[in-house]
Design a protein around this motif. Structure first.
Motif, PDB file in Angstrom:
ATOM      1  N   VAL A 362      64.021  51.055  80.856  1.00 55.26           N
ATOM      2  CA  VAL A 362      63.854  50.488  79.512  1.00 55.26           C
ATOM      3  C   VAL A 362      63.077  51.495  78.661  1.00 55.26           C
ATOM      4  O   VAL A 362      61.991  51.941  79.048  1.00 55.26           O
ATOM      5  N   PHE A 363      63.644  51.849  77.503  1.00 50.99           N
ATOM      6  CA  PHE A 363      63.021  52.778  76.563  1.00 50.99           C
ATOM      7  C   PHE A 363      62.461  51.970  75.388  1.00 50.99           C
ATOM      8  O   PHE A 363      63.216  51.251  74.718  1.00 50.99           O
ATOM      9  N   PRO A 673      62.674  65.184  81.418  1.00 49.31           N
ATOM     10  CA  PRO A 673      62.228  64.921  80.035  1.00 49.31           C
ATOM     11  C   PRO A 673      62.839  63.645  79.441  1.00 49.31           C
ATOM     12  O   PRO A 673      63.485  63.674  78.393  1.00 49.31           O
ATOM     13  N   PHE A 674      62.619  62.516  80.090  1.00 47.89           N
ATOM     14  CA  PHE A 674      63.178  61.259  79.599  1.00 47.89           C
ATOM     15  C   PHE A 674      62.570  60.852  78.251  1.00 47.89           C
ATOM     16  O   PHE A 674      63.211  60.155  77.467  1.00 47.89           O
ATOM     17  N   THR A 675      61.334  61.268  77.994  1.00 50.62           N
ATOM     18  CA  THR A 675      60.695  60.865  76.734  1.00 50.62           C
ATOM     19  C   THR A 675      61.272  61.608  75.531  1.00 50.62           C
ATOM     20  O   THR A 675      60.878  61.358  74.399  1.00 50.62           O
ATOM     21  N   GLN A 676      62.226  62.517  75.762  1.00 50.78           N
ATOM     22  CA  GLN A 676      62.866  63.237  74.658  1.00 50.78           C
ATOM     23  C   GLN A 676      64.156  62.557  74.202  1.00 50.78           C
ATOM     24  O   GLN A 676      64.904  63.121  73.412  1.00 50.78           O
ATOM     25  N   VAL A 677      64.417  61.356  74.717  1.00 53.21           N
ATOM     26  CA  VAL A 677      65.653  60.650  74.356  1.00 53.21           C
ATOM     27  C   VAL A 677      65.480  60.034  72.966  1.00 53.21           C
ATOM     28  O   VAL A 677      64.978  58.920  72.810  1.00 53.21           O
ATOM     29  N   ASP A 678      65.890  60.787  71.948  1.00 51.41           N
ATOM     30  CA  ASP A 678      65.712  60.405  70.540  1.00 51.41           C
ATOM     31  C   ASP A 678      67.077  60.118  69.919  1.00 51.41           C
ATOM     32  O   ASP A 678      67.913  61.013  69.804  1.00 51.41           O
ATOM     33  N   PHE A 679      67.306  58.859  69.534  1.00 52.96           N
ATOM     34  CA  PHE A 679      68.583  58.467  68.937  1.00 52.96           C
ATOM     35  C   PHE A 679      68.605  58.674  67.415  1.00 52.96           C
ATOM     36  O   PHE A 679      69.607  58.356  66.776  1.00 52.96           O
ATOM     37  N   GLY A 680      67.514  59.163  66.876  1.00 48.91           N
ATOM     38  CA  GLY A 680      67.476  59.398  65.441  1.00 48.91           C
ATOM     39  C   GLY A 680      66.307  58.718  64.770  1.00 48.91           C
ATOM     40  O   GLY A 680      66.015  58.978  63.601  1.00 48.91           O
ATOM     41  N   TRP A 681      65.601  57.865  65.497  1.00 50.42           N
ATOM     42  CA  TRP A 681      64.437  57.185  64.911  1.00 50.42           C
ATOM     43  C   TRP A 681      63.149  57.538  65.652  1.00 50.42           C
ATOM     44  O   TRP A 681      62.165  56.834  65.578  1.00 50.42           O
ATOM     45  N   ARG A 683      61.109  59.611  69.210  1.00 51.94           N
ATOM     46  CA  ARG A 683      61.062  59.541  70.673  1.00 51.94           C
ATOM     47  C   ARG A 683      60.457  58.215  71.129  1.00 51.94           C
ATOM     48  O   ARG A 683      59.698  57.593  70.384  1.00 51.94           O
ATOM     49  N   PRO A 684      60.777  57.790  72.355  1.00 47.02           N
ATOM     50  CA  PRO A 684      60.216  56.516  72.852  1.00 47.02           C
ATOM     51  C   PRO A 684      58.711  56.597  73.048  1.00 47.02           C
ATOM     52  O   PRO A 684      58.172  57.642  73.448  1.00 47.02           O
ATOM     53  N   ALA A 685      58.040  55.479  72.758  1.00 48.50           N
ATOM     54  CA  ALA A 685      56.599  55.406  73.002  1.00 48.50           C
ATOM     55  C   ALA A 685      56.316  55.232  74.483  1.00 48.50           C
ATOM     56  O   ALA A 685      55.244  55.587  74.968  1.00 48.50           O
ATOM     57  N   ARG A 686      57.304  54.673  75.201  1.00 45.94           N
ATOM     58  CA  ARG A 686      57.088  54.420  76.626  1.00 45.94           C
ATOM     59  C   ARG A 686      58.429  54.253  77.316  1.00 45.94           C
ATOM     60  O   ARG A 686      59.371  53.689  76.759  1.00 45.94           O
ATOM     61  N   LEU A 687      58.540  54.763  78.533  1.00 40.02           N
ATOM     62  CA  LEU A 687      59.681  54.519  79.410  1.00 40.02           C
ATOM     63  C   LEU A 687      59.176  53.763  80.623  1.00 40.02           C
ATOM     64  O   LEU A 687      58.163  54.133  81.222  1.00 40.02           O
ATOM     65  N   LYS A 688      59.870  52.671  80.983  1.00 38.89           N
ATOM     66  CA  LYS A 688      59.479  51.897  82.154  1.00 38.89           C
ATOM     67  C   LYS A 688      60.693  51.637  83.026  1.00 38.89           C
ATOM     68  O   LYS A 688      61.828  51.571  82.541  1.00 38.89           O
ATOM     69  N   ASP A 702      56.285  60.861  85.279  1.00 37.53           N
ATOM     70  CA  ASP A 702      55.184  61.359  84.454  1.00 37.53           C
ATOM     71  C   ASP A 702      54.633  60.254  83.558  1.00 37.53           C
ATOM     72  O   ASP A 702      55.371  59.356  83.119  1.00 37.53           O
ATOM     73  N   THR A 703      53.337  60.330  83.274  1.00 34.54           N
ATOM     74  CA  THR A 703      52.766  59.473  82.241  1.00 34.54           C
ATOM     75  C   THR A 703      53.234  60.000  80.885  1.00 34.54           C
ATOM     76  O   THR A 703      53.815  61.087  80.787  1.00 34.54           O
ATOM     77  N   ASN A 704      52.951  59.229  79.845  1.00 34.24           N
ATOM     78  CA  ASN A 704      53.442  59.624  78.522  1.00 34.24           C
ATOM     79  C   ASN A 704      52.945  61.000  78.093  1.00 34.24           C
ATOM     80  O   ASN A 704      53.662  61.766  77.469  1.00 34.24           O
ATOM     81  N   GLY A 705      51.698  61.308  78.429  1.00 37.85           N
ATOM     82  CA  GLY A 705      51.158  62.611  78.045  1.00 37.85           C
ATOM     83  C   GLY A 705      51.710  63.747  78.870  1.00 37.85           C
ATOM     84  O   GLY A 705      51.611  64.914  78.481  1.00 37.85           O
ATOM     85  N   GLY A 706      52.262  63.434  80.039  1.00 38.20           N
ATOM     86  CA  GLY A 706      52.862  64.459  80.881  1.00 38.20           C
ATOM     87  C   GLY A 706      51.926  65.084  81.882  1.00 38.20           C
ATOM     88  O   GLY A 706      52.365  65.796  82.791  1.00 38.20           O
ATOM     89  N   ASP A 707      50.590  64.839  81.760  1.00 37.61           N
ATOM     90  CA  ASP A 707      49.655  65.477  82.687  1.00 37.61           C
ATOM     91  C   ASP A 707      49.260  64.563  83.837  1.00 37.61           C
ATOM     92  O   ASP A 707      48.637  64.999  84.800  1.00 37.61           O
ATOM     93  N   GLY A 708      49.610  63.301  83.754  1.00 37.13           N
ATOM     94  CA  GLY A 708      49.341  62.359  84.835  1.00 37.13           C
ATOM     95  C   GLY A 708      50.632  61.883  85.470  1.00 37.13           C
ATOM     96  O   GLY A 708      51.730  62.260  85.053  1.00 37.13           O
ATOM     97  N   VAL A 709      50.503  61.056  86.493  1.00 34.42           N
ATOM     98  CA  VAL A 709      51.680  60.539  87.201  1.00 34.42           C
ATOM     99  C   VAL A 709      51.505  59.048  87.447  1.00 34.42           C
ATOM    100  O   VAL A 709      50.419  58.594  87.825  1.00 34.42           O
TER     101      VAL A 709
END
Length: 733
Positions: A362-363, A673-681, A683-688, A702-709
């Protein structure tokens, strides 16, 4: 009416005398291997007998069960893979409960869903038998029995219950006819690991309906097969499936004729042929072909079985109920108590869908005031239609386990409105609540490749829930599709084309109908998410570092940490030399020679198998996992083109599972890079994700910031309670 029961006792009943060493391995037959992987559930309801108190009934049931298990010794053992029963006298789970109602309502016209409350309810995965007894306030009694379909059919279940009740009535096992445990009539097939339901039937959440027909509406036929016929005391699965092709316009007379002709083909020569490996392989191929048929229906019956003679000493049951197997499109016949009528239980799909073989994600997108939800809806639909012209298999339907019919049948897309703000959904720590944002309320999921569900929030936010069949794609392909779809939505085109060529690198194996993930067990799971900050991960990397070796990766360090905590929490470490298995999902694309393009769409992953001991340190676990991963090399990938290698791979998983009780499967999306899925509005704030419905599964991302897991951990309910308690006592690290 909702029925409440209260558990009052649990124990394990063991055979009254030990099983001889010469009988401690009970070989499954070919028909056992092909049987349903579920349990046969029966309920016996007894009205009150004032001569027998509940305590006396309890003692009599336990004592007689212990005695009859000395005769039916495999039922006190444990099933190993799909090969044999280890007759180790481990025992049968026996539980007791009290109900806050009278037994009469279950004798007349009960709600089928309530019946499940009177069956054993724990996770029995490798058990052969479990018993649950419920005492009603009126003095009535229900005996619920689960007998694994891997070791017995309906007749064998009746044989066991008949002998058990005989022992209970007569106070000993001396006058009970001995069952015959012999797989010689259909020797096991070495390449089978675990088969699903026959003829392509799929496990689903089902709706049940019970119909009763009087004698005037019934005609029955019974035949005996085999030359000479097998003894009625032969224990195991000795059932066959006859298949008939029919069209919607076929009349009843034609259908009955075809059914009889198909049944005649299952004659003595057919039974005799089951001893031959060639015949067994042909049977599996026939079942694969049958699975291509879009609609299938299975009829089964225990009519003529004297089920109502199960008298444990306080009288015959007033009602016997078959609770049913969790497969759709099934009809099950059994006699009414008087014997002159028939009860028919029919199962169909319930609208509530259980996600079994899809990758769920879910994005969550925050509000973008420049694009209203109506525009987002139009853009999603138009871009999905465009991208399906590129990813044409995803608009088709899966046929069995063989191919996708690219028939442009389309992808279900549904939309909903939420009554809360996006921030609440994003902050919700319970992964199970994500299901409401995924596609649901459809009965077509069993053969779909893709489904999409969009949820619009009052704040202007949006959740896009996607189910992509794991039968057609792995995580790499999932990302490839999403990147293409979102690029089409943003830019209208100009995207690299996917390649659908992976079947050439690993040709399909014709005898397979369905191969579950190795070492994983489906069942009720409890899920938790642990979040590790970069500093915590660095601490673990240092902890599990070995001098002279490359520093553990983030995933290696976290895997070692979770594994060592798991074996400590569940008590597996009490036997430090116990052999265990740690699996890791490996992407094969970059391990081929030459490496394959990331645009190759499909499943191209394989599990590495690391044998570890329960007492191994984290450093040792990292070392063994690395060694197992190194074996998945270019030679391994090249070998997947050979049938012999494929068969050996299957048998390797079977052999690896023999006698190994503790396993865990690790999978990682870190670096994707799932957080780069941008449909035009934006990037997602969260992927679950909610993960797949398997126990002992750990999924990293990855966590949203990319430095955690984030680690999504799925265990059995009992193991999760121990795991979380262990973490709270010892702090996370």
């Amino acid at each position: 009416m909702e029925i409440e029961t209260k558990l009052i006792w649990k124990e394990t009943i063991k055979p009254s005398s030990p099983t001889p060493k010469s009988h401690q391995k009970y070989q499954l037959s070919f028909l056992d291997q092909r049987a349903f992987t579920t349990f046969i559930p029966f309920l016996y309801f007894y009205t009150s007998n004032p001569k027998f108190s509940d305590s006396l009934k309890s003692k009599q049931l336990k004592k007689s069960l212990s005695e009859v298990l000395s005769i039916y010794y495999p039922l006190a053992g444990r099933i190993v893979a799909n090969l044999y029963v280890d007759c180790n006298d481990a025992g049968v789970p026996f539980s007791e409960a009290e109900a806050d109602c009278d037994v009469s309502q279950f004798i007349t016209n009960p709600n089928p869903k309530n019946l499940e409350k009177f069956l054993p309810r724990d996770d029995f995965k490798d058990h052969c038998l479990a018993v649950h007894v419920t005492y009603f306030r009126c003095g009535g009694l229900a005996v619920g029995i689960l007998l694994s379909h891997k070791v017995a059919d309906g007749l064998s279940l009746h044989l066991f219950v008949s002998n058990w009740s005989n022992v209970a009535r007569n106070g000993g096992s001396g006058n009970v006819p001995l069952p015959k445990f012999d797989a010689a009539y259909a020797p096991p097939l070495d390449i089978l690991s675990r088969r699903p339901a026959p003829t392509g039937f799929i496990e689903e959440v089902v709706a049940r309906k019970i119909l009763t027909f009087p004698a005037s509406e019934i005609a029955a036929i019974q035949e005996s097969r085999g030359d000479p016929p097998l003894s009625r005391y032969h224990f195991g699965n000795v059932v066959f499936v006859s298949g008939v092709e029919a069209t919607v316009g076929d009349g009843v007379a034609k259908l009955m004729w075809n059914v009889r002709e198909a049944s005649k083909a299952l004659d003595a020569s057919y039974v005799g042929g089951l001893k031959k490996r060639e015949m067994q392989l042909e049977e599996i191929r026939v079942q694969v072909e049958a699975s291509k048929v879009e609609e299938r229906f299975l009829f089964s019956n225990v009519c003529g079985f004297p089920l109502y003679e199960a008298d444990f000493g306080w009288g015959e049951p007033d009602r016997v109920r078959f609770v049913g197997l969790p497969y759709k499109n099934m009809a099950f016949f059994m006699d009414t108590k008087t014997g002159d009528g028939i009860e028919l239980e029919i199962k169909s799909v319930e609208l509530e869908h259980v996600i079994l073989s899809f990758i769920p994600a879910v994005f969550f997108y925050p509000s973008n005031p420049t694009i209203p939800n109506s525009e987002k809806s139009k853009l999603l639909k138009k871009s999905l239609s465009n991208v399906l012209s590129i990813y044409h298999p995803l608009a088709g339907r899966r046929v069995g386990n063989l191919y996708v019919d690219c028939n442009d049948a389309g992808t279900p897309l549904s939309e909903a409105e939420a009554d809360c703000d996006l921030s609440l959904a994003v902050a919700d720590p319970n992964p199970s609540n994500l299901k409401i944002f995924l596609p649901h309320e459809t009965d077509e999921f069993h053969d779909l490749c893709l489904a999409v569900h969009a949820t619009y929030f009052p704040c202007g936010g949006l959740a896009i829930g996607i189910l992509l069949s794991h039968k057609v794609a792995d995580a790499s392909s999932y990302l490839l599709f999403l990147k293409t779809w979102s690029a089409v939505a943003r830019n209208g085109g100009g995207v690299p084309l996917p390649k659908f060529e992976l079947a050439a690198y690993a040709p399909q194996l014709d005898i397979l109908s369905c191969q579950p993930p190795p070492g994983l067990v489906e069942g009720d799971v409890a899920t938790t998410i642990l979040t590790f900050a970069a500093a915590e991960i660095a601490t673990l990397q240092e902890r599990y570092n070995s001098p002279g070796c490359r520093r553990p990766s983030r995933v290696e360090a976290l895997s070692a940490f979770i594994w060592t905590r798991f074996v400590s929490a569940t008590g597996a470490i009490s036997d430090p030399d116990q052999m265990c298995i740690v699996y890791n999902a490996i992407n094969l694309r970059n391990r081929a020679d030459p490496p394959l393009s990331d645009h190759q769409f499909g499943n191209f992953i394989a599990p590495s198998t690391a044998f570890v001991r329960a007492g191994d340190s984290g450093v040792e676990v990292v070392r063994k996992v690395r060694e197992a991963t190194k074996r998945i090399d270019a030679g391994y990938v090249a070998g997947l083109k050979k049938r012999e290698r494929q068969l050996e791979d299957i048998m390797g998983h079977v052999r690896a599972s023999e006698g190994v009780m503790v396993k865990m499967f690790f999978s990682s999306l870190c670096g994707f890079p799932f957080t780069q899925v941008d449909f035009g509005w934006g990037r997602p704030a969260r992927l679950k994700t909610i993960g797949l419905p398997f126990q002992n599964l750990v999924h990293f991302m990855d966590t949203n910031g990319g430095d955690g897991v984030e680690a999504l951990i799925q265990l059995s309910i009992q193991d999760m309670e121990k795991f979380q308690a262990h973490l709270s006592l010892n702090s996370k690290l």
